[in-house]
Design a protein around this motif. Structure first.
Motif, PDB file in Angstrom:
ATOM      1  N   MET A 142      -5.413   7.377   8.009  1.00 54.02           N
ATOM      2  CA  MET A 142      -5.290   8.580   8.838  1.00 54.02           C
ATOM      3  C   MET A 142      -5.066   9.744   7.887  1.00 54.02           C
ATOM      4  N   TYR A 143      -5.877  10.790   8.028  1.00 55.78           N
ATOM      5  CA  TYR A 143      -5.793  11.940   7.128  1.00 55.78           C
ATOM      6  C   TYR A 143      -5.889  13.220   7.953  1.00 55.78           C
ATOM      7  N   ALA A 144      -5.794  14.349   7.294  1.00 56.24           N
ATOM      8  CA  ALA A 144      -5.861  15.667   7.948  1.00 56.24           C
ATOM      9  C   ALA A 144      -4.835  15.765   9.073  1.00 56.24           C
ATOM     10  N   ASP A 145      -3.570  15.479   8.713  1.00 56.11           N
ATOM     11  CA  ASP A 145      -2.478  15.514   9.699  1.00 56.11           C
ATOM     12  C   ASP A 145      -2.780  14.650  10.913  1.00 56.11           C
ATOM     13  N   ASN A 146      -3.289  13.443  10.637  1.00 59.19           N
ATOM     14  CA  ASN A 146      -3.615  12.448  11.661  1.00 59.19           C
ATOM     15  C   ASN A 146      -4.686  12.924  12.642  1.00 59.19           C
TER      16      ASN A 146
ATOM     17  N   VAL B   2      -2.139  11.038   3.459  1.00 56.46           N
ATOM     18  CA  VAL B   2      -2.890   9.917   4.023  1.00 56.46           C
ATOM     19  C   VAL B   2      -1.914   8.821   4.412  1.00 56.46           C
ATOM     20  N   ASP B   3      -2.052   8.307   5.623  1.00 51.81           N
ATOM     21  CA  ASP B   3      -1.251   7.170   6.071  1.00 51.81           C
ATOM     22  C   ASP B   3      -2.195   6.009   6.335  1.00 51.81           C
ATOM     23  N   ILE B   4      -1.772   4.806   5.988  1.00 53.58           N
ATOM     24  CA  ILE B   4      -2.540   3.597   6.253  1.00 53.58           C
ATOM     25  C   ILE B   4      -1.873   2.896   7.437  1.00 53.58           C
ATOM     26  N   GLU B   5      -2.667   2.595   8.449  1.00 56.43           N
ATOM     27  CA  GLU B   5      -2.161   1.905   9.636  1.00 56.43           C
ATOM     28  C   GLU B   5      -3.074   0.726   9.937  1.00 56.43           C
TER      29      GLU B   5
ATOM     30  N   ILE C  39       0.836  -1.204   0.000  1.00 57.22           N
ATOM     31  CA  ILE C  39       0.000   0.000   0.000  1.00 57.22           C
ATOM     32  C   ILE C  39       0.868   1.249   0.000  1.00 57.22           C
ATOM     33  N   LYS C  40       1.896   1.253   0.816  1.00 55.07           N
ATOM     34  CA  LYS C  40       2.784   2.415   0.862  1.00 55.07           C
ATOM     35  C   LYS C  40       3.551   2.593  -0.445  1.00 55.07           C
ATOM     36  N   ALA C  41       3.919   1.482  -1.096  1.00 52.67           N
ATOM     37  CA  ALA C  41       4.709   1.572  -2.320  1.00 52.67           C
ATOM     38  C   ALA C  41       3.891   2.064  -3.510  1.00 52.67           C
ATOM     39  N   ILE C  42       2.657   1.575  -3.662  1.00 53.12           N
ATOM     40  CA  ILE C  42       1.890   1.940  -4.855  1.00 53.12           C
ATOM     41  C   ILE C  42       0.778   2.940  -4.592  1.00 53.12           C
ATOM     42  N   GLY C  43       0.406   3.098  -3.353  1.00 53.27           N
ATOM     43  CA  GLY C  43      -0.700   4.001  -3.075  1.00 53.27           C
ATOM     44  C   GLY C  43      -0.327   5.116  -2.117  1.00 53.27           C
ATOM     45  N   TYR C  44       0.944   5.378  -1.986  1.00 58.99           N
ATOM     46  CA  TYR C  44       1.390   6.377  -1.024  1.00 58.99           C
ATOM     47  C   TYR C  44       0.919   7.770  -1.398  1.00 58.99           C
TER      48      TYR C  44
END
Length: 108
Positions: free
Chosen positions: A95-99, A26-29, A17-22
């Motif tokens: 996580m969005y909007a600066d977490n 937005v952070d994915i956790e 996810i981080k490699a292709i959808g970074y």
């Protein structure tokens, strides 16, 4: 060229996810559901705080919702789909909007 991602399935998914959808906004956790809807509580991995229902948005397919269905081509009826989220489930969180915003994407 194919790159092999090391680790277990969860760490491979996170790396993919981080490699292709970074997206730097937005952070994915990953997280664990502590209590289910409607009073959902979630603990994000490596974060000291728990999130409650006021902190998160849960995608429709994870909440109780209604759908119109036709079984075997028959009459269209309304069906209630119950939330599949249970305490102990692992979920993916955006996580969005600066977490400051948290969106529960799916169970993992």
């Amino acid at each position: 060229m194919t790159q092999i991602i090391e680790g277990g399935a969860v760490s491979q998914l996170k790396a993919l996810i981080k490699a292709i959808g970074y997206n730097k906004n937005v952070d994915i956790e990953f997280a664990t559901v502590l209590s289910p809807l409607p009073d959902i509580r979630i603990k994000i991995d490596n974060m000291p705080v728990e999130l409650d229902a006021d902190d998160v948005v849960v995608c429709e397919h994870l909440r109780d919702h209604k759908r119109e269905v036709a079984i075997n081509g028959g009459e269209i009826v309304e069906m209630t789909v119950m939330s599949p989220i249970k305490a102990g489930d692992r979920v993916a969180i955006a996580m969005y909007a600066d977490n400051q915003g948290y969106l529960v994407l799916d169970r993992i």
